[in-house]
Design an enzyme around this catalytic site. Sequence first.
Site: not given
Length: 159
Positions: A56, A71
Amino acid sequence: MKVLTPVPGTVGPLSDAPDPVFAAEMVGSGVLIDPDRTPGVAVAPVSGKIAKVHPHAYAIATADGTGLLVHLGIDTVKLNGAGFEIVGPVKGEVVAGQEMIRWDPAEVAARGLSPAVLVCVLDTAPGSIVSDLLGQHVETGEPLFDVPEAAAQRGRRRS
């Protein structure tokens, strides 16, 4: 230093992040991208050495030592990699624009999480990164913002 757009979407201020740590720019200054809700691949916003890759998120250190974090989504660490596929290198060098992670922002949203993409210059002062593209739609690989030399110096890791 130019930073490229890692995913297509609409640029917003990092203060709009639905996470208080990112919104306060405690990790570093940057921008938020509300990504298009289509499957795609997040790319490296700069060339440099891979510092860390998770399904992620990924961090890259440029040749001058400036660190950047991308992110993908908020609280997406809770997915334990589900819905994400690392397609880029996990160590070594990366080139700006190189594919890093395949994901689907619509799937993240369907799981009740924010798909907001955060692009931060690590260890920089709040407000030190400014984009002229706030409110505008951008495509992957387009220039997103410039890192001012003063911010870059502050964001360089010290050994």
